[in-house]
Scaffold this active site. Structure first.
Site, PDB file in Angstrom:
ATOM      1  N   HIS A  45      38.317  42.596  41.659  1.00 23.40           N
ATOM      2  CA  HIS A  45      37.846  41.211  41.825  1.00 23.40           C
ATOM      3  C   HIS A  45      36.320  41.118  41.958  1.00 23.40           C
ATOM      4  O   HIS A  45      35.674  40.317  41.290  1.00 23.40           O
ATOM      5  CB  HIS A  45      38.468  40.578  43.073  1.00 23.40           C
ATOM      6  CG  HIS A  45      39.964  40.655  43.118  1.00 23.40           C
ATOM      7  ND1 HIS A  45      40.754  40.570  41.996  1.00 23.40           N
ATOM      8  CD2 HIS A  45      40.828  40.804  44.151  1.00 23.40           C
ATOM      9  CE1 HIS A  45      42.026  40.653  42.347  1.00 23.40           C
ATOM     10  NE2 HIS A  45      42.095  40.806  43.649  1.00 23.40           N
TER      11      HIS A  45
ATOM     12  N   ASP B 219      43.804  40.095  36.602  1.00 20.08           N
ATOM     13  CA  ASP B 219      42.958  40.056  37.793  1.00 20.08           C
ATOM     14  C   ASP B 219      42.928  38.578  38.160  1.00 20.08           C
ATOM     15  O   ASP B 219      42.264  37.784  37.484  1.00 20.08           O
ATOM     16  CB  ASP B 219      41.545  40.560  37.470  1.00 20.08           C
ATOM     17  CG  ASP B 219      40.657  40.559  38.703  1.00 20.08           C
ATOM     18  OD1 ASP B 219      40.782  39.629  39.523  1.00 20.08           O
ATOM     19  OD2 ASP B 219      39.835  41.480  38.842  1.00 20.08           O
ATOM     20  N   HIS B 220      43.653  38.198  39.196  1.00 25.14           N
ATOM     21  CA  HIS B 220      43.861  36.764  39.406  1.00 25.14           C
ATOM     22  C   HIS B 220      42.559  36.028  39.735  1.00 25.14           C
ATOM     23  O   HIS B 220      42.473  34.819  39.577  1.00 25.14           O
ATOM     24  CB  HIS B 220      44.946  36.495  40.451  1.00 25.14           C
ATOM     25  CG  HIS B 220      44.511  36.648  41.881  1.00 25.14           C
ATOM     26  ND1 HIS B 220      44.406  37.866  42.495  1.00 25.14           N
ATOM     27  CD2 HIS B 220      44.137  35.741  42.814  1.00 25.14           C
ATOM     28  CE1 HIS B 220      44.006  37.688  43.747  1.00 25.14           C
ATOM     29  NE2 HIS B 220      43.828  36.407  43.965  1.00 25.14           N
TER      30      HIS B 220
HETATM   31  C1  BG6 Z   1      44.725  40.581  46.185  1.00 22.60           C
HETATM   32  C2  BG6 Z   1      44.625  41.674  47.201  1.00 22.60           C
HETATM   33  O1  BG6 Z   1      44.471  41.066  44.897  1.00 22.60           O
HETATM   34  O2  BG6 Z   1      43.778  39.570  46.499  1.00 22.60           O
HETATM   35  C3  BG6 Z   1      44.862  41.136  48.598  1.00 22.60           C
HETATM   36  O3  BG6 Z   1      45.593  42.674  46.917  1.00 22.60           O
HETATM   37  C4  BG6 Z   1      43.931  39.993  48.882  1.00 22.60           C
HETATM   38  O4  BG6 Z   1      44.695  42.157  49.579  1.00 22.60           O
HETATM   39  C5  BG6 Z   1      43.999  38.965  47.763  1.00 22.60           C
HETATM   40  O5  BG6 Z   1      44.334  39.398  50.105  1.00 22.60           O
HETATM   41  C6  BG6 Z   1      42.935  37.904  47.943  1.00 22.60           C
HETATM   42  O6  BG6 Z   1      43.151  36.900  47.006  1.00 22.60           O
HETATM   43  P1  BG6 Z   1      42.632  35.427  47.251  1.00 22.60           P
HETATM   44  O7  BG6 Z   1      42.983  34.712  45.998  1.00 22.60           O
HETATM   45  O8  BG6 Z   1      43.368  34.915  48.468  1.00 22.60           O
HETATM   46  O9  BG6 Z   1      41.177  35.535  47.502  1.00 22.60           O
END
Ligand code: BG6
Length: 507
Positions: A245, A182-183
């Site tokens: 997230h 989960d980045h």
């Molecule tokens: C991803 C989603 O996990 O996270 C995307 O699949 C989303 O739809 C993205 O745009 C948002 O990531 P960040 O790091 O730009 O907030």
């Protein structure tokens, strides 16, 4: 800097968007910081017919476009020699047999000791088949070097499919070698939430329902669905952002102090928060969960299409691109404190933040005279600005009486953007080291699906009145009402370029 374990990173989906945009820039950045061992090699696997040289050229182009830093010729030359490409279809047995001998050769050339990370940067329908084929070829055996698997989200599309997928993957790799990524957990300020709460004497004693009025968690995006309609039409905001997230942000904000800072103690506490969320009833859900879909609109003079007009989206799609909800955590610390959570595409600003709003003082002394005295607010800014903002009241300077809100602002990335490592950089390094603290344990996934499945069930058979917000706005009107009917309001999100002492005081 010390370099870390030797290993081969095998990336399925080697020519995909995620690999070019996120994984390769992260690998490059680790190489530039001398964080990769000489025994590191990357084997990308894709369906496009490229050879090593051609693939390396595409990587170099991607780095120039996406790495956000000038690519150093020397670092790149060194890294390029550690990058390989193989092409085959993911269901093709022969491809895996060939991969097996290829990897044996890489192990010998790079002294990577049989250690492997299989990174599945592919559409979820390929997860299972890849794991099966790797196992069939004996490529998952832990006897000569460790074998880890990294799974991108979505991990299933509901509880039942997530369970089936989990059994398959952990049956082959075991829970300890399964890294569900989960980045958001790799983002600097998200890791900072625990430090802020538990390394400061002033916060933890008041981090509860006695002192906190409510909490808001917002992740707003300006982008639309872009080229990802194929995926997004199956996912929607609830699966794409909230199930993973945003619930992770919630758990870190609300969890009890863990017994220790080790991986399992932290995960144990996060799971308890998710378990306490299960008290949703269908009638509550209709009232407390608002979904939206963007229609045509505009922002800063630019007109934007509606979701249904985006390429690859069904003309009458009922997929939500926005979700806002009010949740409660039924435990001793949080009973009665609402958590308002929202996320959406094509909103007015790109911004992620957590707002902790404290309770008002009793209506005596200053509050008797100034009934509208602002409450104290703590804002944890996750992106694009990273930092912490605290609002409190002070006397207006001068001869006259008066009280004014003032702010203290800690901005972590103000001096120059990019001083925080990118999320994928941190997470890849953790997989190489075998540290799974910032990855999701199975029971976290399980309970978050339980929560989200209740919402899907309540939506069954209902057709939403979409589109219900304009691209470039702050989302549907009902999302405002979700908060205003409780006598509260959403805290304005800060645009990327607004930084200053009083930026949090606009509303
Ligand atoms: C991803 C989603 O996990 O996270 C995307 O699949 C989303 O739809 C993205 O745009 C948002 O990531 P960040 O790091 O730009 O907030």
């Amino acid at each position: 800097m010390t370099s870390v374990n030797a290993c081969v990173l095998v990336v399925f989906g080697g020519t995909g968007d995620l690999t070019y945009r996120k994984l390769l820039p992260a690998i490059y950045s680790l190489a530039a910081k001398n964080r990769l061992s000489e025994g590191f090699a990357l084997v990308a696997i894709g369906r496009r017919k490229l050879d090593d040289e051609k693939y390396r050229r595409t990587v170099e182009e991607a780095l120039n476009t996406f790495s956000g830093q000038a690519v150093d010729g020397e670092v790149w030359q060194r890294l390029a020699r550690q990058i390989y490409y193989r092409h085959f279809e993911f269901h093709e047995e022969a491809g895996y047999a060939e991969l097996k001998s290829f990897l044996a050769g890489i192990d010998a050339n790079h002294q990577s000791s049989g250690n492997r990370i299989y990174y599945l940067a592919v559409a979820p329908e390929h997860f299972q088949i890849i794991v099966e084929k790797l196992q069939l070829q004996g490529l998952t055996q832990q006897d000569s070097g460790w074998k880890r698997v990294v799974i991108e989200k979505p991990f299933g599309r509901d509880l039942a499919s997530a369970r089936a997928l989990n059994e398959k993957i952990t049956g082959v790799f075991g829970e300890e070698n399964t890294f569900r990524i989960d980045h958001y957990l790799g983002k600097e300020m998200i890791q900072n939430i625990m430090v802020l709460r538990l390394a400061n004497a002033i916060f933890e004693p008041i981090w509860n329902s006695r002192y906190i009025d409510h909490i808001q968690i917002s992740a707003a995006e300006t982008v639309g669905v872009g080229t990802r309609a194929g995926y997004y039409e199956q996912a929607g905001a609830l699966r794409d952002m909230l199930q993973n997230h945003l619930l992770q942000l919630l758990t870190l904000t609300a969890m009890e102090p863990p017994a220790g800072l080790d991986t399992e103690s932290i995960r144990d506490e996060k799971v308890k928060v998710l378990r306490s969320l299960t008290g949703f009833r269908p009638e509550n859900i209709r009232q407390n969960v608002i979904r939206g879909q963007y229609g045509p609109g505009g922002r800063t003079g630019r007109s934007m299409r509606g979701y249904r007009e985006e390429e690859g989206v069904a003309p009458a799609s009922t997929v939500e691109t926005f979700i806002a909800l009010k949740a409660e955590i039924n435990n001793f610390r949080w009973a009665g404190v609402p958590f308002y959570i929202r996320t959406g595409k094509r909103l007015a600003e790109k911004s992620t933040q957590i707002v902790i709003q404290f309770k008002q003082l009793p209506a005596v002394l200053y509050r008797q005279e100034y009934p509208d005295l602002n409450p104290n607010v703590l804002i944890i800014r996750i992106q694009p600005k990273e930092g912490v903002f605290f609002q409190f009241n002070a006397k207006k300077p001068g001869m006259e009486q008066g009280i004014t809100p003032v702010g203290m602002n800690f901005c972590q990335n103000c001096d120059y953007e990019g001083n925080s490592p990118q999320a994928y950089e941190k997470l890849l390094l953790d997989v190489i080291r075998g540290d799974s603290t910032l990855f999701t344990r199975w029971d976290e996934v399980e309970y978050s699906w339980m929560f989200v499945d209740q919402i899907f069930e309540a939506w069954q058979g209902e057709s939403p009145n979409f589109p219900n917000y304009s691209a470039g706005s702050w989302g549907p009107e009902e999302a405002e009402q979700l908060v205003t009917r409780d006598g509260r309001h959403w805290r304005q999100l800060e645009p990327a370029d607004a930084v200053g002492e009083i930026e949090g005081l606009k509303d």
